[in-house]
Design an enzyme around this catalytic site. Structure first.
Site, PDB file in Angstrom:
ATOM      1  N   GLU A   1     -15.302  -5.904  10.104  1.00  0.00           N
ATOM      2  CA  GLU A   1     -14.003  -5.852   9.488  1.00  0.00           C
ATOM      3  C   GLU A   1     -13.058  -6.247  10.650  1.00  0.00           C
ATOM      4  O   GLU A   1     -12.532  -5.734  11.349  1.00  0.00           O
ATOM      5  CB  GLU A   1     -13.382  -4.712   8.802  1.00  0.00           C
ATOM      6  CG  GLU A   1     -14.291  -4.196   7.671  1.00  0.00           C
ATOM      7  CD  GLU A   1     -13.448  -3.367   6.767  1.00  0.00           C
ATOM      8  OE1 GLU A   1     -13.504  -3.674   5.404  1.00  0.00           O
ATOM      9  OE2 GLU A   1     -13.016  -2.505   7.126  1.00  0.00           O
TER      10      GLU A   1
ATOM     11  N   GLU B   1      -8.612   1.875  10.116  1.00  0.00           N
ATOM     12  CA  GLU B   1      -7.439   2.690  10.120  1.00  0.00           C
ATOM     13  C   GLU B   1      -7.668   4.217  10.690  1.00  0.00           C
ATOM     14  O   GLU B   1      -6.733   4.786  10.905  1.00  0.00           O
ATOM     15  CB  GLU B   1      -7.005   2.943   8.545  1.00  0.00           C
ATOM     16  CG  GLU B   1      -6.462   1.535   8.147  1.00  0.00           C
ATOM     17  CD  GLU B   1      -6.371   0.960   6.748  1.00  0.00           C
ATOM     18  OE1 GLU B   1      -7.005   2.044   5.864  1.00  0.00           O
ATOM     19  OE2 GLU B   1      -6.561  -0.267   6.342  1.00  0.00           O
TER      20      GLU B   1
ATOM     21  N   HIS C   1     -13.829   3.107   9.997  1.00  0.00           N
ATOM     22  CA  HIS C   1     -12.932   2.226   9.418  1.00  0.00           C
ATOM     23  C   HIS C   1     -11.662   2.165  10.616  1.00  0.00           C
ATOM     24  O   HIS C   1     -11.284   3.074  11.206  1.00  0.00           O
ATOM     25  CB  HIS C   1     -12.072   2.594   8.064  1.00  0.00           C
ATOM     26  CG  HIS C   1     -11.583   1.664   7.415  1.00  0.00           C
ATOM     27  ND1 HIS C   1      -9.980   1.402   7.693  1.00  0.00           N
ATOM     28  CD2 HIS C   1     -11.751   0.644   6.474  1.00  0.00           C
ATOM     29  CE1 HIS C   1      -9.782   0.328   7.027  1.00  0.00           C
ATOM     30  NE2 HIS C   1     -10.735  -0.161   6.038  1.00  0.00           N
TER      31      HIS C   1
ATOM     32  N   GLY D   1      -5.891  -6.380   5.308  1.00  0.00           N
ATOM     33  CA  GLY D   1      -4.561  -6.019   4.422  1.00  0.00           C
ATOM     34  C   GLY D   1      -3.697  -6.841   5.054  1.00  0.00           C
ATOM     35  O   GLY D   1      -2.354  -6.842   4.572  1.00  0.00           O
TER      36      GLY D   1
ATOM     37  N   ASN E   1     -12.679   0.089  -1.112  1.00  0.00           N
ATOM     38  CA  ASN E   1     -12.041   0.959  -0.388  1.00  0.00           C
ATOM     39  C   ASN E   1     -10.461   1.220  -0.927  1.00  0.00           C
ATOM     40  O   ASN E   1      -9.659   0.429  -0.514  1.00  0.00           O
ATOM     41  CB  ASN E   1     -11.996   0.732   1.138  1.00  0.00           C
ATOM     42  CG  ASN E   1     -11.209   1.725   1.817  1.00  0.00           C
ATOM     43  OD1 ASN E   1     -11.093   2.912   1.520  1.00  0.00           O
ATOM     44  ND2 ASN E   1     -10.983   1.240   3.257  1.00  0.00           N
ATOM     45  N   TRP E   2     -10.638   2.203  -1.846  1.00  0.00           N
ATOM     46  CA  TRP E   2      -9.199   2.620  -2.527  1.00  0.00           C
ATOM     47  C   TRP E   2      -8.348   2.885  -1.467  1.00  0.00           C
ATOM     48  O   TRP E   2      -7.058   3.130  -2.031  1.00  0.00           O
ATOM     49  CB  TRP E   2      -9.703   3.371  -3.707  1.00  0.00           C
ATOM     50  CG  TRP E   2     -10.301   2.843  -4.859  1.00  0.00           C
ATOM     51  CD1 TRP E   2     -10.427   1.368  -4.993  1.00  0.00           C
ATOM     52  CD2 TRP E   2     -10.495   3.204  -6.073  1.00  0.00           C
ATOM     53  NE1 TRP E   2     -11.153   1.131  -6.159  1.00  0.00           N
ATOM     54  CE2 TRP E   2     -11.253   2.365  -6.956  1.00  0.00           C
ATOM     55  CE3 TRP E   2     -10.643   4.514  -6.611  1.00  0.00           C
ATOM     56  CZ2 TRP E   2     -11.707   2.524  -8.206  1.00  0.00           C
ATOM     57  CZ3 TRP E   2     -11.156   4.985  -7.854  1.00  0.00           C
ATOM     58  CH2 TRP E   2     -11.614   3.959  -8.717  1.00  0.00           C
ATOM     59  N   LYS E   3      -8.621   3.636  -0.262  1.00  0.00           N
ATOM     60  CA  LYS E   3      -7.730   4.130   0.515  1.00  0.00           C
ATOM     61  C   LYS E   3      -6.652   5.057   0.019  1.00  0.00           C
ATOM     62  O   LYS E   3      -7.196   5.955  -0.874  1.00  0.00           O
ATOM     63  CB  LYS E   3      -6.839   2.973   1.170  1.00  0.00           C
ATOM     64  CG  LYS E   3      -7.544   1.806   1.533  1.00  0.00           C
ATOM     65  CD  LYS E   3      -6.672   0.597   2.753  1.00  0.00           C
ATOM     66  CE  LYS E   3      -7.727  -0.228   2.738  1.00  0.00           C
ATOM     67  NZ  LYS E   3      -7.056  -1.145   3.926  1.00  0.00           N
TER      68      LYS E   3
ATOM     69  N   SER F   1      -9.225  -8.806   3.826  1.00  0.00           N
ATOM     70  CA  SER F   1      -8.559  -9.684   2.702  1.00  0.00           C
ATOM     71  C   SER F   1      -9.472 -10.874   1.948  1.00  0.00           C
ATOM     72  O   SER F   1      -9.317 -11.775   1.648  1.00  0.00           O
ATOM     73  CB  SER F   1      -7.612 -10.526   3.492  1.00  0.00           C
ATOM     74  OG  SER F   1      -6.532  -9.756   4.148  1.00  0.00           O
TER      75      SER F   1
ATOM     76  N   GLY G   1     -10.647  -3.832   0.131  1.00  0.00           N
ATOM     77  CA  GLY G   1      -9.586  -3.102   0.129  1.00  0.00           C
ATOM     78  C   GLY G   1      -8.739  -3.576  -1.246  1.00  0.00           C
ATOM     79  O   GLY G   1      -8.755  -3.031  -2.353  1.00  0.00           O
ATOM     80  N   GLY G   2      -7.795  -4.149  -0.837  1.00  0.00           N
ATOM     81  CA  GLY G   2      -6.530  -4.460  -1.775  1.00  0.00           C
ATOM     82  C   GLY G   2      -7.159  -4.929  -3.264  1.00  0.00           C
ATOM     83  O   GLY G   2      -6.597  -4.389  -4.226  1.00  0.00           O
TER      84      GLY G   2
HETATM   85  C1  PEP Z   1     -10.407  -2.622   4.302  1.00  0.00           C
HETATM   86  O1  PEP Z   1      -9.542  -1.788   4.047  1.00  0.00           O
HETATM   87  O2  PEP Z   1     -11.651  -1.949   4.538  1.00  0.00           O
HETATM   88  C2  PEP Z   1     -10.073  -3.679   3.768  1.00  0.00           C
HETATM   89  C3  PEP Z   1     -11.255  -4.867   3.765  1.00  0.00           C
HETATM   90  O3  PEP Z   1      -8.769  -4.109   3.267  1.00  0.00           O
HETATM   91  P1  PEP Z   1      -8.309  -5.602   2.444  1.00  0.00           P
HETATM   92  O4  PEP Z   1      -9.491  -6.068   1.515  1.00  0.00           O
HETATM   93  O5  PEP Z   1      -7.181  -5.060   1.790  1.00  0.00           O
HETATM   94  O6  PEP Z   1      -7.848  -6.269   3.552  1.00  0.00           O
END
Ligand code: PEP
Length: 248
Positions: free
Chosen positions: A161, A91, A89, A167, A9-11, A207, A228-229
């Site tokens: 999640e 967010e 998601h 994040g 997920n590049w957001k 994370s 994500g990150g």
């Molecule tokens: C996400 O946004 O779906 C996610 C898992 O982010 P991160 O890995 O940065 O926690």
């Protein structure tokens, strides 16, 4: 055998050239693996012209077309070469106020267009602290997903999640992830049946990185990850891919 799935997920990150290069780097190790890249929608068309992992949109409107300034439809996404979407998601839920009812409309729209769906669920910290996380997450699934029939559900993978882990650098422990994934699988078994429950891939997100991926993916009910990150750097994402596909 359930599919192992890794999704990035590049957001709202990466400029056009950066996205292009990262995608190409990921393409060098994604062959024969089930990898989805949820890129900013602006880049889908260009990415779809490169040989590489599946691409998908992070968001869409459930209506087919019309006066919805700033929104994009599933047909538009498909016309750019993508047939996968993220739905639910945290967010989108928290910042853009998408509730279970709206998410159900999105699920129905994506099913109608035969898109692959990664449906996200997960509890905020206060719910985890009050020990109501299992009920909370199962309710999210009941209200937005479990109205689908068995055939429709084949398009869906679920990503658990925990919001407190997204994040933040805080990861759920392998035990916490396995507990919830098992509860999710049991709930699918109750609503549908054991075969359906055994066939659905449940990914962990929050994370997840190259250091903790192997431990998380070793849990019997964790079938992959939504990243994500750590998906923004090819080297980290490659290590996570290797952890999932047993290439370490
Ligand atoms: C996400 O946004 O779906 C996610 C898992 O982010 P991160 O890995 O940065 O926690």
């Amino acid at each position: 055998m359930r599919k192992k799935i890794l999704a990035a997920n590049w957001k709202m990150n990466l400029l056009r050239d950066e996205a292009f290069h990262l995608y190409k780097e990921i393409a060098t190790f994604s062959d024969s693996k089930e990898i989805f890249i949820f890129s900013p929608s602006l880049y889908l068309s260009e990415l779809s012209s490169i040989d590489g992992p599946k691409i998908g949109a992070q968001n869409f409107h459930f209506e087919k077309f019309g006066a919805f300034t700033g929104e994009i439809s599933l047909d538009q996404i498909a016309s750019c070469g993508a047939n996968s979407v993220l739905i639910g998601h945290s967010e989108r839920r928290q910042i853009f106020n998408e509730n279970n009812e709206v998410l159900k409309l999105k699920v129905d729209a994506a099913i109608e267009k035969d898109f692959d769906i990664i449906f996200c669920c997960g509890e905020p910290l206060e719910i985890r602290k009050s020990q109501n996380h299992v009920e909370y997450v199962i309710e999210q699934l009941k209200e937005s997903l479990f109205h689908l029939d068995v055939l429709q559900l084949k398009n869906v993978s679920i990503a658990y999640e925990p919001i407190w882990a997204i994040g933040t650098g805080l990861t759920a422990t392998a035990e916490q992830a396995e507990e919830m994934h098992l509860e999710i699988r049991n709930s699918i078994s109750h609503v549908y049946n054991v075969e359906v429950a055994d066939s659905i891939s449940i990914l962990y997100g929050g994370s997840c990185n190259e250091k903790n991926a192997l431990e998380l993916f070793s849990c019997p009910n964790v079938d992959g990850g939504l990243i994500g990150g750590a998906s923004l750097k090819a080297s980290s994402f490659k290590e996570i891919t290797n952890a999932l596909y047993g290439l370490h």
